[in-house]
Enzyme design. Sequence first.
Site, PDB file in Angstrom:
ATOM      1  N   PRO A 148       0.774  -1.097  -0.197  1.00 41.92           N
ATOM      2  CG  PRO A 148      -0.266  -1.233   2.075  1.00 41.92           C
ATOM      3  CD  PRO A 148       0.567  -2.047   1.318  1.00 41.92           C
ATOM      4  N   GLY A 160       2.276   4.748   0.701  1.00 34.83           N
ATOM      5  CA  GLY A 160       2.377   5.869   1.732  1.00 34.83           C
ATOM      6  C   GLY A 160       1.989   5.333   3.151  1.00 34.83           C
ATOM      7  N   GLY A 216       3.656   3.370   5.627  1.00 28.65           N
ATOM      8  CA  GLY A 216       4.666   2.994   6.281  1.00 28.65           C
ATOM      9  C   GLY A 216       5.574   1.569   5.781  1.00 28.65           C
ATOM     10  CG  LEU A 217       3.697  -1.520   4.999  1.00 31.06           C
ATOM     11  CD1 LEU A 217       2.825  -2.775   4.367  1.00 31.06           C
ATOM     12  CD2 LEU A 217       4.353  -2.233   6.109  1.00 31.06           C
ATOM     13  CB  SER A 223       4.839   1.871  -1.389  1.00 35.60           C
ATOM     14  OG  SER A 223       4.624   3.006  -1.244  1.00 35.60           O
ATOM     15  CB  SER A 224       8.163   5.851  -2.454  1.00 41.42           C
ATOM     16  OG  SER A 224       8.580   6.052  -1.132  1.00 41.42           O
ATOM     17  CB  ALA A 225      12.085   2.552  -0.669  1.00 44.98           C
ATOM     18  CB  ALA A 226       9.326  -1.299  -2.979  1.00 44.54           C
ATOM     19  CG  ASP A 237      12.078   3.552   3.860  1.00 42.66           C
ATOM     20  OD1 ASP A 237      12.333   3.504   4.802  1.00 42.66           O
ATOM     21  OD2 ASP A 237      10.950   3.758   3.331  1.00 42.66           O
TER      22      ASP A 237
HETATM   23  O1  PMV Z   1       6.914   6.167   6.232  1.00 42.27           O
HETATM   24  P1  PMV Z   1       7.907   5.594   5.551  1.00 42.27           P
HETATM   25  O2  PMV Z   1       8.030   4.172   5.587  1.00 42.27           O
HETATM   26  O3  PMV Z   1       8.501   6.624   4.259  1.00 42.27           O
HETATM   27  O4  PMV Z   1       9.111   5.871   6.606  1.00 42.27           O
HETATM   28  C1  PMV Z   1       9.569   7.146   7.276  1.00 42.27           C
HETATM   29  C2  PMV Z   1      10.474   7.014   8.163  1.00 42.27           C
HETATM   30  C3  PMV Z   1      10.915   8.273   8.655  1.00 42.27           C
HETATM   31  O5  PMV Z   1      12.130   7.902   9.743  1.00 42.27           O
HETATM   32  C4  PMV Z   1      10.185   8.993   9.421  1.00 42.27           C
HETATM   33  C5  PMV Z   1      11.609   9.251   7.740  1.00 42.27           C
HETATM   34  C6  PMV Z   1      13.025   8.666   7.208  1.00 42.27           C
HETATM   35  O6  PMV Z   1      13.077   8.803   5.881  1.00 42.27           O
HETATM   36  O7  PMV Z   1      13.685   8.105   7.820  1.00 42.27           O
END
Ligand code: PMV
Length: 328
Positions: free
Chosen positions: A112, A114, A116-117, A119-122, A164
């Site tokens: 999903p 945005g 917290g998993l 997604s954009s990095a993957a 990430d």
């Molecule tokens: O929400 P995510 O999966 O993009 O994680 C952000 C993590 C933070 O520590 C809040 C920001 C970061 O780039 O490390």
Amino acid sequence: MALSSAPGKVYLFGEHAVVYGEPAVPCAIEQRARVGVERRDDEKIRVEAEDLSLDGFTVEYGGRTEDEPDIDVSESLLAAATGYVDEAISQVRSVTGEEDVGFDVTIESDIPLGAGLGSSAAVAVAAIDAGTRELGTTLEAEEIADRAFRTEYEVQDGQASRADTFCSATGGAVRVEGDDCRTIDAPDLPIVIGFDGGAGDTGKLVSAVRDLRAEYEFASNTVDSIGNIVRNGEQALENGDVEELGRLMNFNHGLLSALGVSSRSLDAMVWAARDADAYGAKLTGSGGGGCIVALDPTEATETALKFTPGCEDAFRAELADEGVCRLE
Ligand code: PMV
């Protein structure tokens, strides 16, 4: 065409504090983004996205970012689809020296957006790997991680850590402290994820923590305390002590709540997991909405989450040993 996949991740410990130089431990999970890249004979980029927890769509635009795509979808949706791909393609162009090449890009993802998993990095990792291979260049995982980090850094106005992207490129559990990223040993973890159907705004949440930390000593102490928990967590991982890991995740969630980045639905899911006797549970990623991660080898947490108001989906996630994967 070249086709690559890359995994998403959960933070076992350390999100937000990692922005201020504390260590963090993300862990790759078998929820993947698959990106296909095919060279075109013009400079254009055409992106087709499916299953991004959004309706699938197609957008075609010129070879340069300044060319506005002509499409009737919301701006944030468009930015999500094109921003990371655009920048990832810039990285591909720069690393291969083929500045004028165009591509057809197909994205399919189980992660999903945005939430917290990662997604954009993957998507960035898989796009850079597939794009460079399509042009005959094969990069090492570390180089892909670095190029994907630059992608996130550009798109997120400098608000990105290496966590990430490194985790997605290399797979496994990872320790990140500033620019120092390394893979660490982890036992097989009984990971359960709860998803509230929403998303947090990473940029806004990172800025809010920055402001709080500048104004209140408690907030800056809280960031330091998260760093301490991460160090304890590394020890627990090394010892394979899953119960201790859970306890430390509970502490970490409490501290993230104190920094104001939790939400009613995230707290409800965390408490549902705790009531179901999970070893521990916490939000993962920037917070505000999205996912929690719990440790529970039994079915109890997954079942409890499915009956929790505010929880839209609950599922078990395997640790992904492999990072970027070359499929075609
Ligand atoms: O929400 P995510 O999966 O993009 O994680 C952000 C993590 C933070 O520590 C809040 C920001 C970061 O780039 O490390």
